[in-house]
Design a protein around this motif. Structure first.
Motif, PDB file in Angstrom:
ATOM      1  N   PRO A   2      37.401  74.370  24.688  1.00  0.00           N
ATOM      2  CA  PRO A   2      36.350  73.949  23.766  1.00  0.00           C
ATOM      3  C   PRO A   2      36.305  72.428  23.622  1.00  0.00           C
ATOM      4  CG  PRO A   2      38.165  74.978  22.569  1.00  0.00           C
ATOM      5  CD  PRO A   2      38.466  75.099  24.044  1.00  0.00           C
ATOM      6  N   SER A   3      35.139  71.953  23.286  1.00  0.00           N
ATOM      7  CA  SER A   3      34.919  70.524  23.083  1.00  0.00           C
ATOM      8  C   SER A   3      35.677  70.042  21.847  1.00  0.00           C
ATOM      9  CB  SER A   3      33.421  70.290  22.909  1.00  0.00           C
ATOM     10  OG  SER A   3      33.158  68.968  22.616  1.00  0.00           O
ATOM     11  N   LYS A   4      36.287  68.854  21.936  1.00  0.00           N
ATOM     12  CA  LYS A   4      36.984  68.249  20.803  1.00  0.00           C
ATOM     13  C   LYS A   4      36.441  66.847  20.607  1.00  0.00           C
ATOM     14  CE  LYS A   4      41.575  70.237  21.568  1.00  0.00           C
ATOM     15  NZ  LYS A   4      42.963  69.866  21.838  1.00  0.00           N
ATOM     16  N   LEU A   5      36.373  66.413  19.368  1.00  0.00           N
ATOM     17  CA  LEU A   5      35.983  65.043  19.072  1.00  0.00           C
ATOM     18  C   LEU A   5      37.202  64.252  18.661  1.00  0.00           C
ATOM     19  CD1 LEU A   5      32.680  65.450  17.015  1.00  0.00           C
ATOM     20  CD2 LEU A   5      32.942  64.779  19.393  1.00  0.00           C
ATOM     21  N   HIS A   6      37.304  63.031  19.137  1.00  0.00           N
ATOM     22  CA  HIS A   6      38.371  62.109  18.754  1.00  0.00           C
ATOM     23  C   HIS A   6      37.703  60.879  18.161  1.00  0.00           C
ATOM     24  CE1 HIS A   6      41.351  64.387  21.092  1.00  0.00           C
ATOM     25  NE2 HIS A   6      40.372  64.545  21.958  1.00  0.00           N
ATOM     26  N   THR A   7      38.272  60.361  17.105  1.00  0.00           N
ATOM     27  CA  THR A   7      37.728  59.176  16.457  1.00  0.00           C
ATOM     28  C   THR A   7      38.777  58.078  16.488  1.00  0.00           C
ATOM     29  OG1 THR A   7      36.369  60.521  15.003  1.00  0.00           O
ATOM     30  CG2 THR A   7      36.749  58.263  14.315  1.00  0.00           C
ATOM     31  N   TYR A   8      38.346  56.854  16.797  1.00  0.00           N
ATOM     32  CA  TYR A   8      39.234  55.702  16.879  1.00  0.00           C
ATOM     33  C   TYR A   8      38.740  54.640  15.920  1.00  0.00           C
ATOM     34  CZ  TYR A   8      40.578  58.205  21.013  1.00  0.00           C
ATOM     35  OH  TYR A   8      40.995  59.192  21.858  1.00  0.00           O
ATOM     36  N   GLN A 101      34.103  62.428  22.902  1.00  0.00           N
ATOM     37  CA  GLN A 101      34.046  63.877  22.997  1.00  0.00           C
ATOM     38  C   GLN A 101      34.832  64.315  24.220  1.00  0.00           C
ATOM     39  OE1 GLN A 101      30.143  65.554  22.979  1.00  0.00           O
ATOM     40  NE2 GLN A 101      30.924  67.586  22.557  1.00  0.00           N
ATOM     41  N   GLU A 102      35.797  65.174  23.982  1.00  0.00           N
ATOM     42  CA  GLU A 102      36.620  65.710  25.061  1.00  0.00           C
ATOM     43  C   GLU A 102      36.069  67.068  25.458  1.00  0.00           C
ATOM     44  OE1 GLU A 102      41.254  67.096  25.813  1.00  0.00           O
ATOM     45  OE2 GLU A 102      40.637  66.417  23.829  1.00  0.00           O
ATOM     46  N   SER A 103      36.030  67.337  26.757  1.00  0.00           N
ATOM     47  CA  SER A 103      35.587  68.636  27.250  1.00  0.00           C
ATOM     48  C   SER A 103      36.481  69.042  28.412  1.00  0.00           C
ATOM     49  CB  SER A 103      34.116  68.573  27.677  1.00  0.00           C
ATOM     50  OG  SER A 103      33.977  67.659  28.739  1.00  0.00           O
ATOM     51  N   ALA A 104      36.214  70.190  28.981  1.00  0.00           N
ATOM     52  CA  ALA A 104      37.044  70.709  30.073  1.00  0.00           C
ATOM     53  C   ALA A 104      37.086  69.743  31.256  1.00  0.00           C
ATOM     54  CB  ALA A 104      36.537  72.069  30.521  1.00  0.00           C
ATOM     55  N   GLY A 105      36.008  69.041  31.509  1.00  0.00           N
ATOM     56  CA  GLY A 105      35.953  68.144  32.647  1.00  0.00           C
ATOM     57  C   GLY A 105      36.431  66.732  32.362  1.00  0.00           C
ATOM     58  N   GLY A 106      36.934  66.459  31.187  1.00  0.00           N
ATOM     59  CA  GLY A 106      37.379  65.112  30.821  1.00  0.00           C
ATOM     60  C   GLY A 106      36.880  64.750  29.437  1.00  0.00           C
ATOM     61  N   GLY A 107      36.291  63.607  29.324  1.00  0.00           N
ATOM     62  CA  GLY A 107      35.794  63.177  28.032  1.00  0.00           C
ATOM     63  C   GLY A 107      34.970  61.917  28.188  1.00  0.00           C
TER      64      GLY A 107
END
Length: 162
Positions: A2-8, A101-107
């Motif tokens: 599943p897609s994940k969001l990362h915040t910096y 946004q991170e996904s199966a193919g990278g981000g």
């Protein structure tokens, strides 16, 4: 996956006011400090991956460095445009935020938002100071090199007022 969001988050604080702000192009220094929540190490820049990818949270990760580069580039252009347009900046700090946004193919980064807090020498400079962020955005090499939107939400205050 599943897609994940990362915040910096990063913060860039201009330390180059030599007592005259940006009164002329040569009156101010380009020095600044770059920090991020949790990163406490002094130079050289110690790097690692994001803690979400088994990295050391006390070290800079590539995502933070990208965000800091966008923020630094915007600030440096902004100070230049202020100096050549009669706007005397006496303080500048930006707390930038970027989302990846991170996904199966990278981000990939989906956006960066700059939140510069600018202090100017007099009230008559505030409107021009706010407008010059658009010029800085158009000129920023880094913002022009990325494939995601970079927005800016500036706040301009006048020295000596609350």
């Amino acid at each position: 996956m599943p897609s994940k969001l990362h915040t910096y988050e990063t913060e860039v604080i201009w330390t180059g006011d030599r007592g005259e702000g940006t009164s002329t192009y040569r009156a101010y220094g380009r020095e600044h400090e770059v920090t991020a929540p949790g990163v406490t190490a002094p130079p050289p820049i110690p790097g690692s991956s994001d803690p979400a990818f088994r990295g050391d949270p006390a070290r800079w990760n590539p995502e933070q460095l990208l965000l800091a580069s966008i923020s630094q580039c915007h600030m440096l252009w902004y100070l230049h445009f202020c100096s050549v347009n009669g706007v005397v900046v006496t303080g500048y700090a930006d707390r930038a935020r970027g989302t990846m946004q991170e996904s199966a193919g990278g981000g990939r980064f989906t956006e960066a938002v700059l939140n510069p807090r600018v202090e100017v020498a007099s009230a008559g400079m505030a409107e021009k100071a706010a407008a010059l962020h658009a010029e800085a955005h158009r000129a920023c090499f880094i913002a022009n090199s990325v494939n995601f939107p970079v927005r800016h939400e500036p706040v301009v205050t006048v020295r000596g007022t609350a």
